[in-house]
Design a protein around this motif. Structure first.
Motif, short mmCIF file in Angstrom:
data_model
loop_
_atom_site.label_atom_id
_atom_site.label_comp_id
_atom_site.label_asym_id
_atom_site.label_seq_id
_atom_site.Cartn_x
_atom_site.Cartn_y
_atom_site.Cartn_z
N UNK A 5 0.83 -1.19 0.00
CA UNK A 5 0.00 0.00 0.00
C UNK A 5 0.88 1.25 0.00
N UNK A 6 0.54 2.21 -0.88
CA UNK A 6 1.30 3.46 -0.95
C UNK A 6 1.15 4.24 0.34
N UNK A 7 2.19 4.95 0.69
CA UNK A 7 2.11 5.81 1.87
C UNK A 7 1.19 6.98 1.59
N UNK A 8 0.67 7.55 2.66
CA UNK A 8 -0.29 8.66 2.55
C UNK A 8 0.48 9.98 2.49
N UNK A 9 0.36 10.73 1.40
CA UNK A 9 1.03 12.03 1.33
C UNK A 9 0.39 13.02 2.31
N UNK A 10 1.21 13.73 3.05
CA UNK A 10 0.74 14.78 3.94
C UNK A 10 1.38 16.08 3.47
N UNK A 11 0.56 16.96 2.91
CA UNK A 11 1.05 18.23 2.38
C UNK A 11 1.01 19.28 3.49
N UNK A 12 2.18 19.76 3.86
CA UNK A 12 2.30 20.76 4.92
C UNK A 12 2.37 22.15 4.29
N UNK A 13 1.51 23.04 4.72
CA UNK A 13 1.51 24.40 4.21
C UNK A 13 2.44 25.22 5.09
N UNK A 14 3.59 25.60 4.55
CA UNK A 14 4.66 26.23 5.34
C UNK A 14 4.95 27.62 4.80
N UNK A 15 4.71 28.62 5.64
CA UNK A 15 4.98 30.01 5.26
C UNK A 15 6.39 30.43 5.61
N UNK A 16 6.99 29.75 6.60
CA UNK A 16 8.29 30.15 7.11
C UNK A 16 8.20 30.79 8.48
N UNK A 17 6.98 31.12 8.93
CA UNK A 17 6.79 31.65 10.26
C UNK A 17 7.02 30.58 11.32
N UNK A 18 7.00 30.97 12.59
CA UNK A 18 7.34 30.03 13.65
C UNK A 18 6.38 28.85 13.72
N UNK A 19 5.08 29.10 13.52
CA UNK A 19 4.10 28.02 13.65
C UNK A 19 4.29 26.94 12.58
#
Length: 341
Positions: A5-19
């Motif tokens: 089974x293929x792994x589940x892609x997790x798309x992280x929305x990254x602005x570059x801020x601390x959070x």
């Protein structure tokens, strides 16, 4: 032979801020099996599939609003992803130009563009790894949730708005919604001892100095509440959770009514005026909201806009517009909803 089974892609929305920087590094430690902070690790465990079942990817959206600072954010994210060996996609959107050509505020347009681009990026990632579907993660914190609560309360909203930012919406996950911004910054500092804050994340000065509504809430209202009631965010989050639970039950009822009465062809939605006329005012609000969200799922609707529709739909020739670029009008015995061209 059993199929792998293929792994589940997790798309992280990254602005570059601390959070979002903390989100990216936390997910990398999660996948690696590190438990550097039990509380934060538990939040990821509650929100995401098992570490060995996911593969992270990053999307950075350059809004082109802050000149060299925006380009600096982009470089920072690219370099961090390269260091962490996480694939990174960058998209550039001239939000200022879009705001001049569209109706709606800058923040709302930027948000709509981010989620539109994230959905497309996730489709590409799934195709690349051979996965049927995947997840999108944002780094919203309890601070964001509290700010959103007051923003909506002050302009007028219904229970759904007061529930503030949801933890889950479709394939969208917000695993750090119970963490504070300062908690995430402390985690980054402990992970990289001796490294100055300005090298650990990018700081958007407009978050504190800008004149938009969220910046004003963050700068002027929240500090007063913290002084008056230290730790108020936790109790307010419990209240928002209770509102969210009860709102969800009523939302399901409204969605069922909308599903039975709304006709949607992909461009225009319509429903019999009589369907709204037969409902209580409170349920009619919910059904109207559900219908509008069919046409634009990302619309940030205000209670006053919904009431304007309910107050006017009995009038021949009625027409109005709402957030999210939606036009509502009466045509014969039907209420018609379409996106403004």
């Amino acid at each position: 032979m059993a199929q792998v089974q293929a792994k589940i892609p997790v798309l992280l929305m990254v602005s570059g801020g601390s959070d979002s920087t903390a989100l990216l590094e936390l997910v990398c430690t999660y996948v690696a099996g590190e438990r550097s902070d039990e509380g934060l690790f538990a939040m990821l465990t509650d929100s995401l599939p098992a570490p060995d079942r996911i593969v992270p990817f990053v999307l950075h959206v350059n809004h082109m609003l802050r000149g060299e600072d925006s380009d600096g954010d982009e470089r920072f994210v690219r370099e961090l992803c390269e260091k962490l060996d996480v694939p990174c996609e960058v998209q550039r959107v001239d939000v200022g130009a879009l705001a001049r050509s569209r109706r709606g505020g800058m923040e709302a347009i930027a948000r709509e563009e981010r989620y539109r681009l994230a959905s497309s990026a996730l489709d590409r990632v799934c195709a690349r790894v051979g996965a049927k579907d995947g997840l999108i993660c944002t780094a919203h914190t309890i601070d964001d949730r509290v700010e959103t609560f007051f923003m909506r309360a002050l302009v007028g909203t219904g229970p759904g708005g007061l529930a503030s930012i949801p933890r889950v919406r479709g394939n969208l996950r917000r695993p750090l919604l119970d963490a504070s911004r300062e908690q995430l910054r402390d985690w980054l500092r402990k992970r990289h001892p001796g490294v100055p804050d300005e090298e650990l994340w990018r700081e958007d000065e407009t978050n504190l100095t800008g004149d938009n509504f969220r910046s004003q809430i963050r700068r002027e209202l929240i500090p007063v509440l913290r002084e008056f009631r230290p730790g108020f965010e936790g109790s307010l989050a419990q209240t928002m959770d209770l509102i969210a639970d009860e709102d969800e039950a009523l939302r399901c009822q409204a969605d069922s009514i909308a599903y039975r009465t709304l006709v949607w062809d992909g461009e225009t939605a319509s429903m019999p005026v009589e369907a709204l006329r037969s409902l209580s005012r409170s349920m009619a609000r919910r059904v109207m909201r559900a219908c509008l969200l069919v046409v634009n799922p990302d619309a940030r609707l205000e209670a006053a806009q919904i009431d304007r529709v309910l107050d006017g739909f009995e009038d021949e020739g009625f027409t109005t517009e709402t957030s999210g670029g939606l036009r509502v009008s009466v045509s014969g015995d039907a209420l018609v909803i379409r996106k403004v061209q």
